[in-house]
Motif scaffolding. Structure first.
Motif, mmCIF file in Angstrom:
data_model
loop_
_atom_site.group_PDB
_atom_site.id
_atom_site.type_symbol
_atom_site.label_atom_id
_atom_site.label_comp_id
_atom_site.label_asym_id
_atom_site.label_seq_id
_atom_site.Cartn_x
_atom_site.Cartn_y
_atom_site.Cartn_z
ATOM 1 N N ALA A 11 13.043 -105.075 -75.670
ATOM 2 C CA ALA A 11 13.512 -103.713 -75.403
ATOM 3 C C ALA A 11 12.803 -103.080 -74.218
ATOM 4 C CB ALA A 11 13.319 -102.840 -76.636
ATOM 5 N N LEU A 12 11.640 -103.588 -73.823
ATOM 6 C CA LEU A 12 10.840 -102.942 -72.792
ATOM 7 C C LEU A 12 11.528 -102.952 -71.426
ATOM 8 C CD1 LEU A 12 8.148 -101.577 -72.097
ATOM 9 C CD2 LEU A 12 7.251 -103.841 -71.592
ATOM 10 N N LEU A 13 11.914 -104.093 -70.929
ATOM 11 C CA LEU A 13 12.494 -104.191 -69.592
ATOM 12 C C LEU A 13 13.872 -103.529 -69.496
ATOM 13 C CD1 LEU A 13 12.052 -105.239 -66.736
ATOM 14 C CD2 LEU A 13 13.086 -107.385 -67.458
ATOM 15 N N PRO A 14 14.825 -103.825 -70.402
ATOM 16 C CA PRO A 14 16.111 -103.115 -70.316
ATOM 17 C C PRO A 14 15.969 -101.605 -70.517
ATOM 18 C CG PRO A 14 16.314 -104.990 -71.773
ATOM 19 C CD PRO A 14 14.867 -104.855 -71.433
ATOM 20 N N GLY A 15 15.019 -101.205 -71.360
ATOM 21 C CA GLY A 15 14.785 -99.775 -71.556
ATOM 22 C C GLY A 15 14.275 -99.114 -70.290
ATOM 23 N N ALA A 16 13.377 -99.795 -69.592
ATOM 24 C CA ALA A 16 12.856 -99.255 -68.335
ATOM 25 C C ALA A 16 13.960 -99.159 -67.287
ATOM 26 C CB ALA A 16 11.709 -100.116 -67.827
ATOM 27 N N LEU A 17 14.818 -100.159 -67.221
ATOM 28 C CA LEU A 17 15.939 -100.110 -66.267
ATOM 29 C C LEU A 17 16.908 -98.980 -66.605
ATOM 30 C CD1 LEU A 17 16.624 -103.933 -65.829
ATOM 31 C CD2 LEU A 17 15.598 -102.367 -64.167
ATOM 32 N N LEU A 18 17.148 -98.770 -67.880
ATOM 33 C CA LEU A 18 18.013 -97.668 -68.311
ATOM 34 C C LEU A 18 17.404 -96.315 -67.947
ATOM 35 C CD1 LEU A 18 20.475 -96.627 -70.019
ATOM 36 C CD2 LEU A 18 18.901 -96.628 -71.948
ATOM 37 N N LEU A 20 15.241 -95.739 -65.577
ATOM 38 C CA LEU A 20 15.257 -95.623 -64.125
ATOM 39 C C LEU A 20 16.637 -95.180 -63.640
ATOM 40 C CD1 LEU A 20 12.970 -96.112 -62.139
ATOM 41 C CD2 LEU A 20 13.890 -98.382 -61.727
ATOM 42 N N ALA A 21 17.689 -95.715 -64.255
ATOM 43 C CA ALA A 21 19.046 -95.300 -63.899
ATOM 44 C C ALA A 21 19.295 -93.842 -64.279
ATOM 45 C CB ALA A 21 20.066 -96.214 -64.585
ATOM 46 N N LEU A 22 18.774 -93.421 -65.439
ATOM 47 C CA LEU A 22 18.926 -92.024 -65.843
ATOM 48 C C LEU A 22 18.183 -91.092 -64.890
ATOM 49 C CD1 LEU A 22 18.634 -92.208 -69.724
ATOM 50 C CD2 LEU A 22 20.626 -91.524 -68.394
ATOM 51 N N ALA A 23 16.992 -91.503 -64.453
ATOM 52 C CA ALA A 23 16.244 -90.687 -63.500
ATOM 53 C C ALA A 23 17.003 -90.580 -62.177
ATOM 54 C CB ALA A 23 14.852 -91.284 -63.273
ATOM 55 N N CYS A 24 17.667 -91.645 -61.795
ATOM 56 C CA CYS A 24 18.471 -91.622 -60.572
ATOM 57 C C CYS A 24 19.636 -90.638 -60.713
ATOM 58 C CB CYS A 24 18.977 -93.027 -60.267
ATOM 59 S SG CYS A 24 19.823 -93.172 -58.687
ATOM 60 N N LEU A 25 20.231 -90.588 -61.889
ATOM 61 C CA LEU A 25 21.321 -89.638 -62.123
ATOM 62 C C LEU A 25 20.831 -88.195 -62.055
ATOM 63 C CD1 LEU A 25 23.280 -91.355 -65.020
ATOM 64 C CD2 LEU A 25 23.983 -91.124 -62.647
ATOM 65 N N TRP A 40 6.607 -95.202 -64.190
ATOM 66 C CA TRP A 40 7.007 -94.138 -65.103
ATOM 67 C C TRP A 40 8.030 -94.657 -66.120
ATOM 68 C CZ3 TRP A 40 12.099 -92.347 -65.337
ATOM 69 C CH2 TRP A 40 12.306 -91.315 -66.257
ATOM 70 N N ALA A 41 8.997 -95.424 -65.649
ATOM 71 C CA ALA A 41 10.027 -95.953 -66.546
ATOM 72 C C ALA A 41 9.433 -96.916 -67.571
ATOM 73 C CB ALA A 41 11.119 -96.643 -65.739
ATOM 74 N N MET A 42 8.473 -97.735 -67.150
ATOM 75 C CA MET A 42 7.822 -98.658 -68.083
ATOM 76 C C MET A 42 6.991 -97.878 -69.112
ATOM 77 S SD MET A 42 8.638 -101.801 -67.509
ATOM 78 C CE MET A 42 7.332 -102.862 -68.071
ATOM 79 N N GLN A 43 6.298 -96.832 -68.655
ATOM 80 C CA GLN A 43 5.496 -96.019 -69.573
ATOM 81 C C GLN A 43 6.389 -95.354 -70.612
ATOM 82 O OE1 GLN A 43 4.181 -92.351 -67.959
ATOM 83 N NE2 GLN A 43 3.029 -91.780 -69.771
ATOM 84 N N LEU A 44 7.471 -94.749 -70.160
ATOM 85 C CA LEU A 44 8.346 -94.046 -71.092
ATOM 86 C C LEU A 44 9.076 -95.016 -72.018
ATOM 87 C CD1 LEU A 44 9.154 -91.228 -71.902
ATOM 88 C CD2 LEU A 44 11.063 -91.373 -70.314
ATOM 89 N N SER A 45 9.448 -96.167 -71.502
ATOM 90 C CA SER A 45 10.095 -97.168 -72.342
ATOM 91 C C SER A 45 9.145 -97.682 -73.418
ATOM 92 C CB SER A 45 10.593 -98.335 -71.483
ATOM 93 O OG SER A 45 11.190 -99.326 -72.275
ATOM 94 N N SER A 46 7.882 -97.866 -73.055
ATOM 95 C CA SER A 46 6.929 -98.370 -74.049
ATOM 96 C C SER A 46 6.574 -97.324 -75.096
ATOM 97 C CB SER A 46 5.665 -98.879 -73.360
ATOM 98 O OG SER A 46 4.969 -97.814 -72.767
#
Length: 150
Positions: A11-18, A20-25, A40-46
Protein backbone atom coordinates in the motif's frame (compact mmCIF):
# COMPACT_ATOMS: atom_id res chain seq x y z
CA UNK A 1 4.41 -16.27 3.90
CA UNK A 2 0.81 -15.26 3.35
CA UNK A 3 -0.06 -12.67 0.74
CA UNK A 4 -2.23 -10.79 3.24
CA UNK A 5 0.83 -10.00 5.35
CA UNK A 6 2.28 -8.08 2.38
CA UNK A 7 -0.76 -5.81 1.98
CA UNK A 8 0.60 -2.95 4.17
CA UNK A 9 3.92 -2.91 2.29
CA UNK A 10 2.11 -3.00 -1.05
CA UNK A 11 0.00 0.00 0.00
CA UNK A 12 2.93 2.37 0.55
CA UNK A 13 4.06 3.07 -3.02
CA UNK A 14 0.62 3.20 -4.73
CA UNK A 15 -0.65 5.31 -1.83
CA UNK A 16 2.21 7.76 -2.26
CA UNK A 17 1.53 8.00 -6.00
CA UNK A 18 -2.15 8.61 -5.32
CA UNK A 19 -1.37 11.35 -2.80
CA UNK A 20 1.10 12.93 -5.21
CA UNK A 21 -1.60 12.99 -7.90
CA UNK A 22 -4.07 14.53 -5.44
CA UNK A 23 -1.54 17.21 -4.51
CA UNK A 24 -1.11 17.95 -8.20
CA UNK A 25 -4.87 18.41 -8.54
CA UNK A 26 -4.70 20.94 -5.70
CA UNK A 27 -2.05 22.88 -7.65
CA UNK A 28 0.96 21.97 -5.51
CA UNK A 29 4.25 22.81 -7.24
CA UNK A 30 5.23 19.18 -7.65
CA UNK A 31 7.55 19.61 -10.62
CA UNK A 32 9.36 22.51 -8.97
CA UNK A 33 10.05 20.52 -5.80
CA UNK A 34 9.77 16.89 -6.87
CA UNK A 35 11.96 15.36 -4.15
CA UNK A 36 10.24 17.11 -1.24
CA UNK A 37 6.82 16.38 -2.73
CA UNK A 38 7.73 12.70 -3.02
CA UNK A 39 8.94 12.61 0.59
CA UNK A 40 5.72 14.30 1.72
CA UNK A 41 3.64 11.73 -0.18
CA UNK A 42 5.62 8.84 1.34
CA UNK A 43 5.25 10.32 4.84
CA UNK A 44 1.51 10.79 4.48
CA UNK A 45 1.04 7.38 2.89
CA UNK A 46 2.92 5.70 5.73
CA UNK A 47 0.83 7.45 8.37
CA UNK A 48 -2.58 7.04 6.68
CA UNK A 49 -2.83 4.28 4.12
CA UNK A 50 -0.36 1.78 5.57
CA UNK A 51 -2.12 1.53 8.99
CA UNK A 52 -5.46 1.14 7.22
CA UNK A 53 -3.99 -1.56 4.98
CA UNK A 54 -2.48 -3.31 8.02
CA UNK A 55 -5.82 -3.33 9.81
CA UNK A 56 -7.60 -4.43 6.65
CA UNK A 57 -5.13 -7.30 6.20
CA UNK A 58 -6.36 -8.76 9.50
CA UNK A 59 -9.86 -9.03 8.09
CA UNK A 60 -11.20 -11.93 6.07
CA UNK A 61 -12.12 -9.49 3.29
CA UNK A 62 -9.42 -6.77 3.19
CA UNK A 63 -11.06 -4.65 0.50
CA UNK A 64 -14.34 -4.52 2.40
CA UNK A 65 -12.52 -3.63 5.61
CA UNK A 66 -10.63 -0.79 3.92
CA UNK A 67 -13.91 0.51 2.49
CA UNK A 68 -15.49 0.32 5.96
CA UNK A 69 -12.65 2.38 7.45
CA UNK A 70 -12.11 4.98 4.72
CA UNK A 71 -15.38 5.44 2.85
CA UNK A 72 -18.17 4.35 5.18
CA UNK A 73 -16.29 5.56 8.30
CA UNK A 74 -17.61 2.62 10.29
CA UNK A 75 -14.59 0.73 11.60
CA UNK A 76 -15.23 -2.63 13.18
CA UNK A 77 -13.07 -3.70 16.08
CA UNK A 78 -10.18 -2.07 17.89
CA UNK A 79 -7.64 -2.52 15.09
CA UNK A 80 -9.82 -0.82 12.49
CA UNK A 81 -10.79 1.93 14.93
CA UNK A 82 -7.14 2.65 15.70
CA UNK A 83 -6.17 2.73 12.03
CA UNK A 84 -9.11 4.99 11.16
CA UNK A 85 -8.25 7.43 13.98
CA UNK A 86 -4.63 7.60 12.85
CA UNK A 87 -5.52 8.05 9.19
CA UNK A 88 -8.18 10.70 9.66
CA UNK A 89 -6.23 12.76 12.17
CA UNK A 90 -3.15 12.66 9.92
CA UNK A 91 -5.20 13.79 6.91
CA UNK A 92 -6.99 16.50 8.87
CA UNK A 93 -3.75 17.88 10.30
CA UNK A 94 -2.11 17.80 6.86
CA UNK A 95 -4.98 19.85 5.47
CA UNK A 96 -4.76 22.26 8.41
CA UNK A 97 -1.00 22.55 7.85
CA UNK A 98 -1.72 23.86 4.36
CA UNK A 99 -3.93 26.68 5.64
CA UNK A 100 -1.14 29.15 6.58
CA UNK A 101 0.55 28.86 3.19
CA UNK A 102 -0.26 32.02 1.26
CA UNK A 103 -0.22 32.04 -2.50
CA UNK A 104 3.24 33.63 -2.75
CA UNK A 105 5.01 31.40 -0.16
CA UNK A 106 7.18 34.27 1.02
CA UNK A 107 8.61 32.75 4.20
CA UNK A 108 10.79 29.65 4.42
CA UNK A 109 8.37 27.78 6.67
CA UNK A 110 5.47 28.52 4.31
CA UNK A 111 6.99 26.75 1.31
CA UNK A 112 5.52 23.56 -0.06
CA UNK A 113 5.35 20.97 1.60
CA UNK A 114 6.71 22.09 4.99
CA UNK A 115 3.35 23.03 6.51
CA UNK A 116 1.67 19.88 5.22
CA UNK A 117 4.53 17.65 6.37
CA UNK A 118 4.56 19.18 9.85
CA UNK A 119 0.79 18.98 10.07
CA UNK A 120 0.82 15.35 8.98
CA UNK A 121 3.47 14.48 11.55
CA UNK A 122 1.58 16.26 14.34
CA UNK A 123 -1.66 14.61 13.24
CA UNK A 124 0.02 11.22 13.30
CA UNK A 125 1.33 11.84 16.82
CA UNK A 126 -2.11 13.04 17.90
CA UNK A 127 -3.73 10.00 16.30
CA UNK A 128 -1.36 7.63 18.08
CA UNK A 129 -2.01 9.44 21.37
CA UNK A 130 -5.78 9.13 20.89
CA UNK A 131 -5.34 5.43 20.13
CA UNK A 132 -3.37 4.84 23.33
CA UNK A 133 -5.89 6.80 25.43
CA UNK A 134 -8.77 4.94 23.77
CA UNK A 135 -7.10 1.60 24.48
CA UNK A 136 -6.45 2.51 28.14
CA UNK A 137 -10.04 3.66 28.67
CA UNK A 138 -11.51 0.61 26.92
CA UNK A 139 -9.23 -1.77 28.82
CA UNK A 140 -9.94 -0.16 32.19
CA UNK A 141 -13.69 -0.20 31.59
CA UNK A 142 -13.61 -3.92 30.75
CA UNK A 143 -11.15 -4.96 33.47
CA UNK A 144 -11.51 -2.68 36.49
CA UNK A 145 -8.77 -3.00 39.09
CA UNK A 146 -9.80 -4.93 42.17
CA UNK A 147 -8.11 -3.94 45.39
CA UNK A 148 -8.02 -6.02 48.53
CA UNK A 149 -9.02 -4.05 51.57
CA UNK A 150 -7.41 -6.46 54.02
Amino acid sequence: MCLQSLIPAMALLPGALLLLALACLFMAPILHSMWTSWLWAMQLSSSTLVPVAAAAALSEFPAAAAQRMLINIRPYGPEETAAAFQAFLSLLATWMGALPMPLDWGKDWQEWPIGCSAGGAYGNILGLTVIVCYAVVMHSSRNPCKHNSS
